[in-house]
Design an enzyme around this catalytic site. Structure first.
Site, PDB file in Angstrom:
ATOM      1  N   HIS A   1      -0.511  31.673  44.218  1.00  0.00           N
ATOM      2  CA  HIS A   1      -1.254  32.208  43.080  1.00  0.00           C
ATOM      3  C   HIS A   1      -1.976  33.475  43.525  1.00  0.00           C
ATOM      4  O   HIS A   1      -1.897  33.861  44.692  1.00  0.00           O
ATOM      5  CB  HIS A   1      -2.216  31.168  42.492  1.00  0.00           C
ATOM      6  CG  HIS A   1      -3.299  30.705  43.410  1.00  0.00           C
ATOM      7  ND1 HIS A   1      -3.052  29.992  44.563  1.00  0.00           N
ATOM      8  CD2 HIS A   1      -4.659  30.842  43.354  1.00  0.00           C
ATOM      9  CE1 HIS A   1      -4.198  29.694  45.159  1.00  0.00           C
ATOM     10  NE2 HIS A   1      -5.183  30.226  44.444  1.00  0.00           N
TER      11      HIS A   1
ATOM     12  N   HIS B   1      -5.237  34.532  43.719  1.00  0.00           N
ATOM     13  CA  HIS B   1      -6.604  34.661  44.221  1.00  0.00           C
ATOM     14  C   HIS B   1      -6.640  35.346  45.585  1.00  0.00           C
ATOM     15  O   HIS B   1      -5.782  35.113  46.439  1.00  0.00           O
ATOM     16  CB  HIS B   1      -7.278  33.292  44.291  1.00  0.00           C
ATOM     17  CG  HIS B   1      -7.621  32.743  42.940  1.00  0.00           C
ATOM     18  ND1 HIS B   1      -7.818  31.407  42.702  1.00  0.00           N
ATOM     19  CD2 HIS B   1      -7.791  33.365  41.739  1.00  0.00           C
ATOM     20  CE1 HIS B   1      -8.109  31.222  41.424  1.00  0.00           C
ATOM     21  NE2 HIS B   1      -8.097  32.394  40.815  1.00  0.00           N
TER      22      HIS B   1
ATOM     23  N   ASP C   1      -8.323  35.045  48.270  1.00  0.00           N
ATOM     24  CA  ASP C   1      -8.370  34.308  49.537  1.00  0.00           C
ATOM     25  C   ASP C   1      -6.990  33.795  49.954  1.00  0.00           C
ATOM     26  O   ASP C   1      -6.829  33.272  51.058  1.00  0.00           O
ATOM     27  CB  ASP C   1      -9.374  33.154  49.469  1.00  0.00           C
ATOM     28  CG  ASP C   1      -9.104  32.166  48.347  1.00  0.00           C
ATOM     29  OD1 ASP C   1      -8.467  32.545  47.350  1.00  0.00           O
ATOM     30  OD2 ASP C   1      -9.543  31.003  48.459  1.00  0.00           O
ATOM     31  N   HIS C   2      -5.986  33.979  49.096  1.00  0.00           N
ATOM     32  CA  HIS C   2      -4.614  33.618  49.444  1.00  0.00           C
ATOM     33  C   HIS C   2      -3.710  34.835  49.626  1.00  0.00           C
ATOM     34  O   HIS C   2      -2.591  34.698  50.106  1.00  0.00           O
ATOM     35  CB  HIS C   2      -4.016  32.705  48.366  1.00  0.00           C
ATOM     36  CG  HIS C   2      -4.687  31.371  48.281  1.00  0.00           C
ATOM     37  ND1 HIS C   2      -4.127  30.220  48.776  1.00  0.00           N
ATOM     38  CD2 HIS C   2      -5.902  31.019  47.788  1.00  0.00           C
ATOM     39  CE1 HIS C   2      -4.961  29.211  48.575  1.00  0.00           C
ATOM     40  NE2 HIS C   2      -6.046  29.677  47.986  1.00  0.00           N
TER      41      HIS C   2
ATOM     42  N   HIS D   1      -4.888  25.277  38.026  1.00  0.00           N
ATOM     43  CA  HIS D   1      -5.892  26.069  38.744  1.00  0.00           C
ATOM     44  C   HIS D   1      -5.879  27.494  38.200  1.00  0.00           C
ATOM     45  O   HIS D   1      -6.927  28.072  37.901  1.00  0.00           O
ATOM     46  CB  HIS D   1      -5.591  26.047  40.233  1.00  0.00           C
ATOM     47  CG  HIS D   1      -6.572  26.811  41.065  1.00  0.00           C
ATOM     48  ND1 HIS D   1      -7.909  26.489  41.135  1.00  0.00           N
ATOM     49  CD2 HIS D   1      -6.407  27.886  41.877  1.00  0.00           C
ATOM     50  CE1 HIS D   1      -8.528  27.329  41.932  1.00  0.00           C
ATOM     51  NE2 HIS D   1      -7.644  28.188  42.395  1.00  0.00           N
TER      52      HIS D   1
ATOM     53  N   ASP E   1      -3.649  25.760  45.685  1.00  0.00           N
ATOM     54  CA  ASP E   1      -4.885  25.150  45.212  1.00  0.00           C
ATOM     55  C   ASP E   1      -4.631  24.176  44.067  1.00  0.00           C
ATOM     56  O   ASP E   1      -5.538  23.908  43.268  1.00  0.00           O
ATOM     57  CB  ASP E   1      -5.879  26.227  44.773  1.00  0.00           C
ATOM     58  CG  ASP E   1      -6.486  26.978  45.944  1.00  0.00           C
ATOM     59  OD1 ASP E   1      -6.096  26.685  47.095  1.00  0.00           O
ATOM     60  OD2 ASP E   1      -7.323  27.869  45.717  1.00  0.00           O
TER      61      ASP E   1
ATOM     62  N   HIS F   1      -6.397  24.680  51.278  1.00  0.00           N
ATOM     63  CA  HIS F   1      -7.769  24.641  51.830  1.00  0.00           C
ATOM     64  C   HIS F   1      -8.022  23.294  52.498  1.00  0.00           C
ATOM     65  O   HIS F   1      -7.421  22.288  52.139  1.00  0.00           O
ATOM     66  CB  HIS F   1      -8.815  24.821  50.725  1.00  0.00           C
ATOM     67  CG  HIS F   1      -8.852  26.182  50.122  1.00  0.00           C
ATOM     68  ND1 HIS F   1      -9.562  27.225  50.679  1.00  0.00           N
ATOM     69  CD2 HIS F   1      -8.259  26.675  49.012  1.00  0.00           C
ATOM     70  CE1 HIS F   1      -9.408  28.310  49.915  1.00  0.00           C
ATOM     71  NE2 HIS F   1      -8.625  27.988  48.902  1.00  0.00           N
TER      72      HIS F   1
END
Length: 266
Positions: free
Chosen positions: A63, A65, A67-68, A119, A143, A181
């Site tokens: 996805h 975001h 942080d990915h 998500h 996520d 995570h």
């Protein structure tokens, strides 16, 4: 940028990198070839590629975001890897846009794309079926599904995420689960607020705490383990419904209430 040293753990030709609570995966897909899933930190990935003399052929994104995807631009510039993802509008640099049911040939591995909205609207998971050479299958869940938990439904209603989780739960039980995570201890601590007498969950929490104390990651789990101990996947169980106090409500409503309580828990 968060920083951490890679965890020295390889299972089924998958190298686990930790960056804060993020997991990034480097997976072998042929002689001296690899792909990466959700690259948070390019420097960490490049260091492992160099140490193991691997060529990065593809980067898979679950996805959009940050942080990915934070390491994506640097990785693509340094390696020329193909960027694969589900959202061209929100993931810069995609070479191949994927949708549900697509297959991706990655060296000697074939990956199936599973649309798992919840998500985010465009979240996907990547499923590598079992094979004689590679052993049990693997699913990279981003996520959507965590070990002992699930993501927050940020762009969809809870019932959409519940349907996606049920799709993952239908995979072969021996399938290895690699999530985005490490919220694992917290997830099982929350589960015990719902079912304080659930011995299987308590044992799983103790196992996770021992692993953390020894510097071992919480992944991989398996679909079988998640179905047995992940309270979110068990929202249809009568014991969970009773514990949540929603009476004869359907699984979707039970799941939504669990997710609401988890949001308050942490």
């Amino acid at each position: 940028m968060m920083d951490s040293e890679p965890v020295n753990a390889i299972a089924n030709a998958t190298t686990i990198l930790t960056c804060g609570d993020n997991y990034t995966y480097i997976c072998l897909c042929g002689e001296r070839c690899a792909f990466v899933v959700d690259p948070t930190d390019a420097a960490m990935v490049l260091r492992v590629l160099d140490e193991r003399r691997l060529t990065l052929t593809a980067a898979l994104l679950t996805h959009h975001h940050a942080d990915h995807t934070a390491g994506l631009a640097e990785l693509k510039s340094a390696t020329g890897c193909q960027v694969v993802g589900p959202d061209a509008r929100r993931i810069v640099g995609i070479d191949r846009l994927v949708r549900d049911g697509d297959t991706i040939e990655l060296g000697d591995r074939t990956t199936e794309v599973l649309a798992t909205p919840g998500h985010t609207r465009t979240s996907v998971c990547y499923y590598l079926p079992a094979s004689p050479n590679a052993g049990p299958g693997s699913v990279f869940t981003g996520d959507t599904l965590f070990v002992g938990g699930c993501g927050r439904p940020l762009e969809c209603d809870a019932h959409v995420l519940w349907a996606s989780l049920q799709r993952l739960a239908a995979l072969p039980e021996e399938t290895l689960v690699w999530c985005g995570h490490d919220y694992t201890a917290e997830n099982y601590e929350f589960a015990l607020t719902i079912e304080p007498d659930n011995q299987a969950v308590r044992e799983r929490l103790n196992e996770i705490r021992r692993a953390a104390a020894e510097g071992r990651p919480s992944v991989p789990s398996t679909i079988a383990c998640e179905k047995a101990t992940n309270v979110f996947l068990r929202a249809g169980d009568s014991t969970v419904r009773a514990a949540v106090g929603v009476g004869d409500a359907n699984s979707e409503r039970t799941f939504a209430e669990l997710r609401r309580r988890k949001n308050l828990f942490g």
